[in-house]
Scaffold this motif. Structure first.
Motif, PDB file in Angstrom:
ATOM      1  N   GLN A   1      15.086  32.531  85.807  1.00 51.19           N
ATOM      2  CA  GLN A   1      13.834  31.114  85.537  1.00 51.19           C
ATOM      3  C   GLN A   1      12.691  31.233  87.387  1.00 51.19           C
ATOM      4  OE1 GLN A   1      15.024  27.660  83.901  1.00 51.19           O
ATOM      5  NE2 GLN A   1      13.029  27.061  83.373  1.00 51.19           N
ATOM      6  N   ASP A   2      13.709  30.626  88.264  1.00 49.89           N
ATOM      7  CA  ASP A   2      12.740  30.778  89.193  1.00 49.89           C
ATOM      8  C   ASP A   2      12.568  32.145  89.490  1.00 49.89           C
ATOM      9  OD1 ASP A   2      13.164  28.013  88.592  1.00 49.89           O
ATOM     10  OD2 ASP A   2      14.976  27.776  89.760  1.00 49.89           O
ATOM     11  N   PHE A   3      12.654  33.277  89.090  1.00 48.94           N
ATOM     12  CA  PHE A   3      12.449  34.567  89.805  1.00 48.94           C
ATOM     13  C   PHE A   3      11.513  35.812  88.957  1.00 48.94           C
ATOM     14  CE2 PHE A   3      16.648  33.319  91.202  1.00 48.94           C
ATOM     15  CZ  PHE A   3      16.499  32.432  92.404  1.00 48.94           C
ATOM     16  N   GLY A   4      11.323  34.980  88.115  1.00 41.69           N
ATOM     17  CA  GLY A   4      10.356  35.651  86.967  1.00 41.69           C
ATOM     18  C   GLY A   4      10.957  35.986  85.342  1.00 41.69           C
ATOM     19  N   GLY A   5      11.906  35.786  86.083  1.00 40.92           N
ATOM     20  CA  GLY A   5      13.269  35.424  84.290  1.00 40.92           C
ATOM     21  C   GLY A   5      13.136  36.892  83.786  1.00 40.92           C
ATOM     22  N   PHE A   6      13.964  37.372  82.517  1.00 35.40           N
ATOM     23  CA  PHE A   6      14.413  38.316  82.065  1.00 35.40           C
ATOM     24  C   PHE A   6      13.799  38.304  81.100  1.00 35.40           C
ATOM     25  CE2 PHE A   6      17.345  40.946  80.144  1.00 35.40           C
ATOM     26  CZ  PHE A   6      17.745  42.322  80.963  1.00 35.40           C
ATOM     27  N   GLU A   7      13.687  39.733  80.514  1.00 30.88           N
ATOM     28  CA  GLU A   7      13.770  40.234  79.198  1.00 30.88           C
ATOM     29  C   GLU A   7      14.323  41.711  78.855  1.00 30.88           C
ATOM     30  OE1 GLU A   7      11.170  41.763  76.826  1.00 30.88           O
ATOM     31  OE2 GLU A   7      12.443  40.908  75.414  1.00 30.88           O
TER      32      GLU A   7
ATOM     33  N   ALA B   1      13.646  36.871  95.321  1.00 34.11           N
ATOM     34  CA  ALA B   1      13.235  36.893  94.120  1.00 34.11           C
ATOM     35  C   ALA B   1      13.861  38.763  93.924  1.00 34.11           C
ATOM     36  CB  ALA B   1      12.164  37.486  93.723  1.00 34.11           C
ATOM     37  N   ALA B   2      13.528  39.210  94.953  1.00 34.32           N
ATOM     38  CA  ALA B   2      14.046  40.809  94.238  1.00 34.32           C
ATOM     39  C   ALA B   2      15.310  41.004  94.560  1.00 34.32           C
ATOM     40  CB  ALA B   2      13.464  41.775  96.087  1.00 34.32           C
ATOM     41  N   ARG B   3      16.404  39.681  95.571  1.00 33.69           N
ATOM     42  CA  ARG B   3      17.952  40.039  95.469  1.00 33.69           C
ATOM     43  C   ARG B   3      18.330  39.486  94.103  1.00 33.69           C
ATOM     44  NH1 ARG B   3      21.117  37.742 100.040  1.00 33.69           N
ATOM     45  NH2 ARG B   3      23.258  37.201  99.041  1.00 33.69           N
ATOM     46  N   ALA B   4      17.657  38.440  93.396  1.00 36.92           N
ATOM     47  CA  ALA B   4      17.724  38.278  92.592  1.00 36.92           C
ATOM     48  C   ALA B   4      17.486  39.086  91.173  1.00 36.92           C
ATOM     49  CB  ALA B   4      17.195  37.699  91.342  1.00 36.92           C
ATOM     50  N   ARG B   5      16.657  39.872  91.286  1.00 40.57           N
ATOM     51  CA  ARG B   5      16.709  41.019  90.195  1.00 40.57           C
ATOM     52  C   ARG B   5      17.303  41.790  90.711  1.00 40.57           C
ATOM     53  NH1 ARG B   5      14.066  40.918  85.661  1.00 40.57           N
ATOM     54  NH2 ARG B   5      12.666  39.318  86.752  1.00 40.57           N
ATOM     55  N   ALA B   6      18.104  42.797  91.763  1.00 39.33           N
ATOM     56  CA  ALA B   6      19.011  43.679  91.536  1.00 39.33           C
ATOM     57  C   ALA B   6      19.785  42.487  91.130  1.00 39.33           C
ATOM     58  CB  ALA B   6      19.141  43.563  93.544  1.00 39.33           C
ATOM     59  N   VAL B   7      20.698  41.771  91.932  1.00 39.48           N
ATOM     60  CA  VAL B   7      21.599  41.194  90.416  1.00 39.48           C
ATOM     61  C   VAL B   7      21.562  41.185  88.823  1.00 39.48           C
ATOM     62  CG1 VAL B   7      23.021  38.972  90.258  1.00 39.48           C
ATOM     63  CG2 VAL B   7      22.322  39.943  92.250  1.00 39.48           C
ATOM     64  N   ALA B   8      20.604  41.033  88.557  1.00 35.17           N
ATOM     65  CA  ALA B   8      20.389  41.090  87.565  1.00 35.17           C
ATOM     66  C   ALA B   8      19.856  42.660  86.438  1.00 35.17           C
ATOM     67  CB  ALA B   8      18.724  40.610  87.021  1.00 35.17           C
ATOM     68  N   ASP B   9      19.374  42.793  88.141  1.00 34.74           N
ATOM     69  CA  ASP B   9      19.539  44.841  86.002  1.00 34.74           C
ATOM     70  C   ASP B   9      21.739  45.266  86.961  1.00 34.74           C
ATOM     71  OD1 ASP B   9      17.185  45.227  86.880  1.00 34.74           O
ATOM     72  OD2 ASP B   9      16.872  45.938  89.032  1.00 34.74           O
TER      73      ASP B   9
END
Length: 395
Positions: free
Chosen positions: A118-124, A359-367
């Motif tokens: 939520q704080d890092f651009g969300g996920f869809e 945010a970039a760290r969180a995106r790597a985790v989300a991926d």
């Protein structure tokens, strides 16, 4: 009547807007056939076999997965595309790729990962499917992703918020997200893939729901679309009322229900194409409305079926119990990897450790989390937390 050639308003393979990285044409395949083949051979496509549709893998071998769902969507898509004279290969490619970005544990996994982000651009998951084919697949030395054609990528991106569209447009001017800013439509093939998805999951969730015992044939009598063909089938084959023939009765009812929806889409779409006067794919994009659609009557019946499934299957106590456990696993995996990226696979750990921002760290985790199968996520959760939230058969 079955069309033998592509219609003027189809996405012609020879008129593709091309790939982000130029490649020589294949000697024996069209560009959209190549897209389909790249998707089928991708790692993300193989992982769909262990990703939840409604029922998690340990709950039974015969329930749909994201992989079997994608195959059914592709079959329906091609069945509708041919009589409309559309590009079947493009429809198939979009259908096979539309769920590549789905998380483990279905919509519960997606919702929880979105909350984590939520704080890092969300996920869809729809946007993630595009991300998979554009960046996350690692197969070729020249580029990241699968380097698919514009038309396939555009069809994969079914939905997109304005904020995400602006980000994509900045990276790729006049690209696959532009229509969300200009109000244009996707191709007829993209529109068809989207509708074929809805037709497929409504039908097979009825099948899986009855097989699971969570919904009954009696309950489904309240759904006009199902009840009509159930009654019609029994009138023609009264012997199917016997208890031992209930599976045949269900299958025949679903078959007729699917056929009625397919023929309705074909007929209604032909009418809307004629009324809109489109003569080229550019006319389709400029049209102010979707042209591939149900009739109003069928749309009402389809929505009633969807409403029934939402309340009686997707929100069933047993399903919700499993999904609550799934949400907990996704949340705890995300938090653990954010705190200690080295626990992830090396390429994701490296990205997270080199990230220039949270945010970039969180995106790597989300991926990393989004790419997991249900069983791998469950195993990872046990490894990291020592908790086993789903039955051992899951592992």
């Amino acid at each position: 009547m079955v069309a033998s050639v592509l219609s003027p308003w189809a996405s012609l393979p020879q008129a593709t807007r091309g790939r982000r990285y130029a490649e020589a044409a294949a000697p024996t395949r069209t560009e959209h056939q190549r897209d389909r083949d790249r998707i089928v051979h991708s790692s993300a496509f193989r992982r769909l076999v262990y990703k939840t549709q409604v029922f998690v893998n340990h709950e039974g071998d015969l329930f749909r997965t994201r992989l079997t769902h994608s195959l059914e969507v592709a079959q329906l898509g091609r069945s509708i595309a041919r009589p409309l004279g559309l590009n079947e290969d493009l429809v198939e490619a979009i259908c096979l790729a539309h769920d590549l970005g789905h998380t483990p544990f279905g919509h519960a996994g997606q919702d929880e990962l979105n909350a984590c982000m939520q704080d890092f651009g969300g996920f869809e998951h729809n946007l993630q499917s595009l991300r998979v084919v554009d960046a996350l697949e690692e197969r070729y030395p020249q580029y990241d992703g699968l380097n698919l054609t514009f038309e396939t990528r555009e069809g994969i991106l079914k939905h997109c918020s304005r904020a995400n569209a602006l980000k994509l447009e900045a990276q790729e001017p006049h690209g696959v997200a532009a229509r969300f800013l200009t109000g244009q439509q996707t191709s007829l093939e993209g529109q068809l893939a989207n509708l074929a998805d809805a037709i497929a999951y409504n039908a097979h969730d009825v099948d899986d729901g009855v097989r699971s015992g969570l919904i009954s044939l009696e309950q489904l009598q309240s759904v006009p679309l199902f009840a009509h063909f159930y009654t019609q089938t029994l009138a023609e084959y009264p012997q199917l009322a016997q208890p031992h023939a209930q599976r045949r009765l269900l299958y025949e009812t679903i078959r007729r229900m699917l056929s009625a929806q397919v023929y309705d889409v074909i007929h209604t779409t032909r009418l809307h194409i004629a009324q809109a006067g489109v003569q080229h794919v550019d006319d389709v994009r400029a049209c102010g409305q979707r042209l591939v659609r149900f009739s109003d009557a069928m749309q009402t019946q389809s929505q009633a079926l969807k409403h029934f499934l939402f309340h009686h299957l997707y929100r069933h106590e047993q399903v919700m119990h499993t999904m609550d456990a799934a949400r907990q696993m996704v949340r705890e995996l995300f938090d653990a990897y954010m705190a200690q990226p080295s626990m992830m696979k090396p390429r994701f750990a490296w990205r997270a450790q080199q990230a220039a921002s949270p945010a970039a760290r969180a995106r790597a985790v989300a991926d990393f989390v989004a790419g997991m199968t249900d069983r791998y996520a469950a195993k990872e959760h046990v490894r990291i937390t020592g908790q086993q939230l789903l039955p051992a058969a899951m592992n």
